[in-house]
Design an enzyme around this catalytic site. Structure first.
Site, PDB file in Angstrom:
ATOM      1  N   ASP A 273      38.253 -25.006  41.614  1.00 52.41           N
ATOM      2  CA  ASP A 273      39.110 -24.778  42.773  1.00 52.41           C
ATOM      3  C   ASP A 273      40.561 -24.576  42.362  1.00 52.41           C
ATOM      4  O   ASP A 273      41.147 -25.396  41.647  1.00 52.41           O
ATOM      5  CB  ASP A 273      39.034 -25.974  43.738  1.00 52.41           C
ATOM      6  CG  ASP A 273      37.692 -26.040  44.462  1.00 52.41           C
ATOM      7  OD1 ASP A 273      37.120 -24.981  44.737  1.00 52.41           O
ATOM      8  OD2 ASP A 273      37.232 -27.167  44.737  1.00 52.41           O
TER       9      ASP A 273
ATOM     10  N   ASP B 240      38.744 -25.885  35.256  1.00 53.28           N
ATOM     11  CA  ASP B 240      38.522 -26.364  36.612  1.00 53.28           C
ATOM     12  C   ASP B 240      38.021 -25.175  37.431  1.00 53.28           C
ATOM     13  O   ASP B 240      38.030 -24.034  36.963  1.00 53.28           O
ATOM     14  CB  ASP B 240      39.837 -26.925  37.170  1.00 53.28           C
ATOM     15  CG  ASP B 240      39.734 -27.338  38.617  1.00 53.28           C
ATOM     16  OD1 ASP B 240      38.721 -27.935  39.003  1.00 53.28           O
ATOM     17  OD2 ASP B 240      40.668 -27.026  39.382  1.00 53.28           O
TER      18      ASP B 240
END
Length: 351
Positions: A115, A113
């Protein structure tokens, strides 16, 4: 008396909640002690807590609220879509076909991922700092609709352009995003390994400009074979134009991206390209509730790396209690990227 009004989108993992309370009291494990005027809001990485509480307090409240809202429904999210997903849109299919064929000899596939996994905050949030006065007007914030965060960010970016915020200011702000603890060490470790070890992919609900800008600035872009995220570009007027990544038929995820669909389809595509030869392990490193869904696609022998005490970790723990044995992959929580490095070193030591 505590009153909670919740606006849910089509996915229980993505919603906003405004908490209006006069005197909130924690009467049991199922109730939370909310402060008046506190607010939960959505960003591309998941749920955000807006209050004067400390960062850890906000995170714990977010996780507790998220879990209490989703006990009965979240564990089936994105695992078995009611209909075959439509998958990657034509734009992404054409772009993938135009790229050189990927190497097919790598032993491990690892997803990241962006963020709060690579960067230590929500990249969309940093856009507020370049707005006039460092705040967005109320009329703009009130245009958010559940399940439509991507469309909301399009309006935010249009507003910033109207206010004279330049592409250089946006890129400079993104470049200053701090990495999560130990992530530079993890990236350098992966870069130092044999080209036959790790195939590295990013799956994020941020956008191409933010991710490419940050990775290029820190020198990590060559590590990533693919980046699956919402496409974005600066137009002739300097406005950052944002589009949804794809369409899909998962009823539980935001309209612009279902990470479980992305992971499932990518693994299946790569298996075909590899002549049916599977990876030794598939690994997923994330933090948010929207990273829990793709982690459910992992098989026994694969590894999920949830950021410790973040929503992904909480949801995996909740599933282990509610449905023992249902979560197939091994789970290695991390506080620092060095925790992931230690596990990867052990994997490489095995024949």
């Amino acid at each position: 008396m505590q009153m909670i009004s919740v606006n849910k989108g089509i996915c229980p993992l993505h919603f906003t909640a405004k908490l209006e309370t006069q005197k909130a009291a924690k009467s049991s494990d199922e109730h939370l002690n909310w402060k008046s005027g506190s607010r939960l809001t959505l960003c591309s990485g998941g749920l955000k807590w807006r209050s004067k509480k400390s960062k850890n307090q906000r995170r714990n409240l977010c996780c507790s609220f998220l879990l209490s809202m989703m006990r009965d429904s979240v564990f089936n999210c994105c695992v078995s879509p009611p209909h075959p997903p439509t998958g990657v849109d034509e734009h992404h299919q054409q772009r993938s076909r135009a790229q050189a064929p990927p190497p097919n000899d790598r032993r491990f596939l690892i997803f990241f991922d962006f963020d709060e996994t690579l960067v230590d905050e929500c990249s969309d949030d940093c856009m507020v700092t370049v707005a006039p006065g460092g705040v967005l007007p109320s009329w703009l914030k009130d245009t958010y609709r559940p399940g439509r965060y991507n469309e909301y960010m399009q309006r935010v970016l249009a507003y910033l352009a109207e206010q004279g915020v330049t592409p250089a200011a946006i890129r400079s702000t993104v470049e200053k995003l701090p990495p999560c603890p130990g992530i530079p060490t993890l990236m350098h470790f992966l870069l130092s390994q044999s080209s036959r070890d790790f195939e590295v992919v990013c799956v994020s609900d941020a956008n191409t400009v933010f991710i490419e800008t940050w990775l290029q600035h820190l020198g990590f872009r060559p590590l990533f074979l693919r980046i699956f995220t919402n496409p974005a570009h600066f137009d002739d007027n300097g406005q950052l134009q944002l589009r949804p990544f794809h369409s899909h038929e998962c009823l539980r995820c935001p309209a612009n991206m279902c990470k479980a669909v992305v992971v499932r389809q990518y693994v299946a595509q790569r298996m075909r390209e590899r002549g049916g030869r599977p990876y030794q392990k598939v690994l997923y490193v994330g933090d948010g509730a929207n990273d829990f869904c793709p982690s459910l696609t992992l098989s026994p022998g694969d590894i999920a790396f949830p950021r410790r005490d973040f929503p992904m970790h909480k949801l995996i723990q909740e599933m282990a209690e509610a449905k023992p044995g249902e979560f197939k992959a091994s789970v290695v929580p991390w506080k620092s990227g060095e925790d992931v490095v230690n596990t990867l070193k052990k994997i490489l030591e095995r024949p």
